[in-house]
Design a protein around this motif. Structure first.
Motif, short mmCIF file in Angstrom:
data_model
loop_
_atom_site.label_atom_id
_atom_site.label_comp_id
_atom_site.label_asym_id
_atom_site.label_seq_id
_atom_site.Cartn_x
_atom_site.Cartn_y
_atom_site.Cartn_z
N UNK A 159 0.86 -1.19 0.00
CA UNK A 159 0.00 0.00 0.00
C UNK A 159 0.89 1.23 0.00
N UNK A 160 0.59 2.17 -0.88
CA UNK A 160 1.45 3.34 -1.03
C UNK A 160 0.63 4.60 -1.31
N UNK A 161 1.18 5.73 -0.93
CA UNK A 161 0.64 7.04 -1.32
C UNK A 161 1.70 7.71 -2.18
N UNK A 162 1.32 8.05 -3.41
CA UNK A 162 2.24 8.72 -4.33
C UNK A 162 1.98 10.23 -4.29
N UNK A 222 -1.02 12.30 -5.12
CA UNK A 222 -1.51 12.02 -6.48
C UNK A 222 -2.48 10.86 -6.46
N UNK A 223 -2.12 9.82 -5.73
CA UNK A 223 -2.97 8.63 -5.70
C UNK A 223 -2.64 7.78 -4.48
N UNK A 224 -3.62 7.04 -4.04
CA UNK A 224 -3.46 6.01 -3.02
C UNK A 224 -3.69 4.67 -3.70
N UNK A 250 -9.78 9.81 2.63
CA UNK A 250 -9.78 11.26 2.79
C UNK A 250 -8.55 11.73 3.56
N UNK A 251 -8.17 10.98 4.60
CA UNK A 251 -6.98 11.35 5.38
C UNK A 251 -5.71 11.20 4.55
N UNK A 252 -5.57 10.07 3.86
CA UNK A 252 -4.34 9.81 3.09
C UNK A 252 -4.20 10.77 1.92
N UNK A 253 -5.31 11.16 1.31
CA UNK A 253 -5.27 12.01 0.12
C UNK A 253 -5.51 13.49 0.45
N UNK A 299 -4.18 -4.34 -8.71
CA UNK A 299 -3.95 -3.08 -8.01
C UNK A 299 -5.26 -2.31 -7.94
N UNK A 300 -5.47 -1.70 -6.79
CA UNK A 300 -6.64 -0.85 -6.59
C UNK A 300 -6.15 0.55 -6.26
N UNK A 301 -6.48 1.51 -7.12
CA UNK A 301 -5.98 2.88 -6.95
C UNK A 301 -7.14 3.84 -6.71
N UNK A 302 -6.89 4.82 -5.86
CA UNK A 302 -7.87 5.86 -5.56
C UNK A 302 -7.27 7.21 -5.94
N UNK A 303 -7.95 7.93 -6.83
CA UNK A 303 -7.46 9.21 -7.33
C UNK A 303 -8.31 10.36 -6.79
N UNK A 304 -7.68 11.45 -6.33
CA UNK A 304 -8.43 12.64 -5.92
C UNK A 304 -9.16 13.26 -7.13
N UNK A 305 -10.19 14.08 -6.89
CA UNK A 305 -10.98 14.61 -8.00
C UNK A 305 -10.21 15.52 -8.95
#
Length: 246
Positions: free
Chosen positions: A132-135, A142-144, A199-202, A228-234
């Motif tokens: 698990x990473x936060x870029x 940028x993404x979780x 929300x906290x990580x991003x 891989x499962x990625x979450x992108x901010x709006x």
């Protein structure tokens, strides 16, 4: 007739030959690919084998069958960040551009959730490696993302278990350690409100909309290699598409 390598099923050899023509640009979007009858004749295989090769190309999102007409090369509709990252890693040995960096927040063995087990084809053994990473870049997250690998991959690629960056990227590292090469990927996307953890990580306001991308990499034998499962901010994603007007 092209040479068929016996190491792979014939239908995959045919599919990979056509795929390479598409990726090189020899076959362009809208071009018709050889029919089942033509493939069966050219490659000296049965019609079912030829049909299976076209099904494999369709499964990879490279071609589409038009009823009563034939099979045609599809346009690439979405500019995927994953393709950009893998391409950069293979060319430069680094997965991120200058100013980008990733923080590994968790790594190690876990029992795979149902959707991960299904994507990786895990049945009896649900044990899997996760990373698990936060870029980030200078503007913030940028993404979780969380990458998952089956236990046999984790046992052969021990760096996956360590919470340290892998400079060339996880996929290239896994390829070098296992001998399995990524061939194509499938993405499934949806938008939803961010969870509290996301929300906290991003660094988002509670309830912000995020893009969720589930990304599966398949090897040359059509076996899932990475989920891989990625979450992108709006403010970090957009769809891009080019198409003719006539």
């Amino acid at each position: 007739m092209p040479q068929i390598e016996e190491a792979q099923p014939k239908y995959l050899q045919i599919a990979h030959y056509i795929r390479d023509q598409i990726l090189r640009g020899d076959l362009r979007p809208g071009d018709e690919v050889p029919s089942e009858r033509q493939l069966a004749s050219n490659w000296k295989v049965s019609r079912p084998t030829a049909a299976r090769s076209l099904e494999a190309l369709s499964h990879q999102g490279l071609v589409e069958k038009r009823q009563g007409s034939g099979t045609y090369v599809r346009s690439l509709e979405v500019n995927r960040r994953a393709r950009e990252l893998y391409g950069r890693a293979r060319q430069t040995g680094k997965i991120y551009t200058s100013g980008e960096y990733a923080i590994i927040t968790s790594a190690g063995w876990l029992d795979a959730p149902d959707h991960v087990a299904e994507a990786l084809g895990l049945t009896k053994d649900r044990r899997a490696v996760h990373r698990r990473r936060v870029t980030n870049d200078q503007s913030g997250p940028i993404t979780l993302s969380t990458s998952w690998f089956a236990s046999d991959v984790g046992e052969r690629a021990p760096k996956l278990l360590e919470p340290e960056r892998i400079q060339e990227g996880t996929l290239m590292y896994v390829e070098s350690m296992t001998g399995r090469q990524g061939s194509y990927a499938e993405d499934r996307m949806c938008a939803r409100p961010a969870t509290e953890v996301e929300s906290q990580d991003l660094q988002l306001d509670s309830g912000s909309a995020v893009l969720i991308v589930n990304h599966v990499v398949f090897d040359l034998q059509d076996r899932p290699l990475e989920f891989a499962e990625a979450t992108y901010p709006p403010h970090r994603w957009a769809f891009e598409q080019g198409y003719p007007l006539t």
